[in-house]
Design an enzyme around this catalytic site. Structure first.
Site, PDB file in Angstrom:
ATOM      1  CB  ILE A 114      -1.016   0.007   1.205  1.00 63.63           C
ATOM      2  CG1 ILE A 114      -1.876  -0.890   1.218  1.00 63.63           C
ATOM      3  CG2 ILE A 114      -1.652   1.348   1.427  1.00 63.63           C
ATOM      4  CD1 ILE A 114      -2.834  -1.018  -0.016  1.00 63.63           C
ATOM      5  CE  LYS A 115       3.200   7.180  -3.849  1.00 67.64           C
ATOM      6  NZ  LYS A 115       3.425   7.796  -5.528  1.00 67.64           N
ATOM      7  CD  GLN A 116      -2.950   7.112   2.271  1.00 73.97           C
ATOM      8  OE1 GLN A 116      -2.887   8.199   1.640  1.00 73.97           O
ATOM      9  NE2 GLN A 116      -4.024   6.284   2.151  1.00 73.97           N
TER      10      GLN A 116
END
Length: 356
Positions: A243-245
């Site tokens: 996950i990129k956040q």
């Protein structure tokens, strides 16, 4: 390739300056013992019991075994899709060599990254020369800026099979959670990720928020810990492996905007205002770290080395898996870009930067 014995290139405490003590010695509110933390055995310990096909595990391990962070379980990824997302002129005018896709891949290699992610066109143009030298991750969808007036929607520019055919180890995509188009994007990306897994590729999801109502005169809740964390939870639901956040900057978006549902213990028992706690809540919503959280590096500014190292320290101490940083690196001379990437990696190599 192993990171054992890799020497550090920067003095982390010196870069952090007056903020070093607070960032490096902070004790987190939620215990690290409840998290699935990154490490050399992450695939065996976490992903081996999942439904991911064997080839997905192999390609994930290939990413973990590349670059200066090889063998650590941490990730440093160079993302360059801004030629579409922000326009090529706005992105590459500061250093025009990056209009040539080969220099993007060269920067990732010289910078010791685990992988390079970019558009179908960028990676496809040099695939035969570089796909076997550094893991490729093809970004499938983008927001284009030629529609006038501008609209914000992620549309498919590439197919999973095209990424597979060029030898990519994975695919990436963005969902604008909270936008009018999010329902369609969720369906499209879910279907793409299913096919990617069937073909043995890993999946990375940009879990971004887009809604004008999320920004008030007081705060921008596009970077609220509670809302971004829920976006993460939706991302792992469609089986994003990573996950990129964005790094959280505030909290209480659900209560301030009075929408969706939350619980008072989110704010009283699971988080504080400290950025390490806010980021840990993002990790918790990635199935307690079973899917790795990589935070974005953000735009280039006046103090990029400090900002990059600080973001990496917060991510690592929170239990995150690394950084995916682009503009801070490619909008400079290549030697300076390499220095930024190496400084980020030093945080994850340093035994003095511990899990809070």
């Amino acid at each position: 390739m192993s990171a054992v014995g890799t020497s550090l290139t920067v003095d982390i405490e010196q870069i952090l300056g007056s903020e070093a003590k607070e960032l490096l010695e902070y004790s987190a509110k939620f215990p690290k013992e409840s998290l699935h933390l990154p490490g050399p055995d992450f695939i065996d310990r976490v992903w081996s019991i999942s439904d991911r096909p064997v080839n997905v595990l192999r390609n994930l391990q290939t990413i973990y075994n590349t670059g200066r962070l090889a063998g650590t379980g941490y990730l440093s990824i160079l993302p360059v899709d801004q030629g579409i997302e922000h326009s090529a002129g706005a992105s590459f005018a500061p250093n025009p060599i990056y209009f040539d896709p080969e220099n993007i891949v060269k920067l990732a290699i010289e910078g010791g990254c685990n992988a390079v992610t970019s558009t179908l066109g960028v990676l496809g143009s040099v695939a035969r020369k570089y796909a076997h030298k550094i893991p490729f991750v093809v970004k499938l969808n983008h927001n284009e800026l030629l529609t006038y007036p501008n609209k914000f929607d992620q549309i498919m520019f590439a197919e999973v099979e095209q990424a597979f055919d060029m030898g990519a180890v994975g695919v990436g995509a963005t969902i604008y959670f909270g936008s009018d188009e999010s329902a369609r994007q969720i369906i499209e990306v879910s279907q793409a990720f299913k096919l990617a897994h069937e073909l043995g590729m890993t999946t990375i999801l940009w879990c971004y928020l887009r809604n004008p109502s999320f920004k008030t005169s007081e705060k921008d809740y596009h970077v609220a810990a509670d809302i971004t964390a829920q976006a993460n939870h939706l991302g792992v639901t469609i089986e994003a492996d990573i996950i990129k956040q964005k790094l959280p900057e505030n909290n209480g978006g659900f209560t301030a905007l009075n929408f969706s549902k939350t619980h008072k213990k989110v704010y009283s028992e699971l988080t504080t205002e400290n950025p390490i706690d806010l980021t840990r809540y993002q990790v918790m919503n990635c199935y307690m770290g079973r899917a790795g959280l990589i935070n974005s590096g953000g735009a280039s500014g006046s103090n990029d080395l400090f900002d990059a190292v600080k973001t990496a320290v917060i991510n690592k101490r929170a239990g995150g898996m690394g950084l995916i940083s682009g503009r801070k690196a490619f909008q400079k001379e290549m030697t300076e870009g390499v220095k930024i990437l190496n400084a980020i990696q030093d945080v994850y190599l340093s035994q003095d930067v511990t899990i809070a």
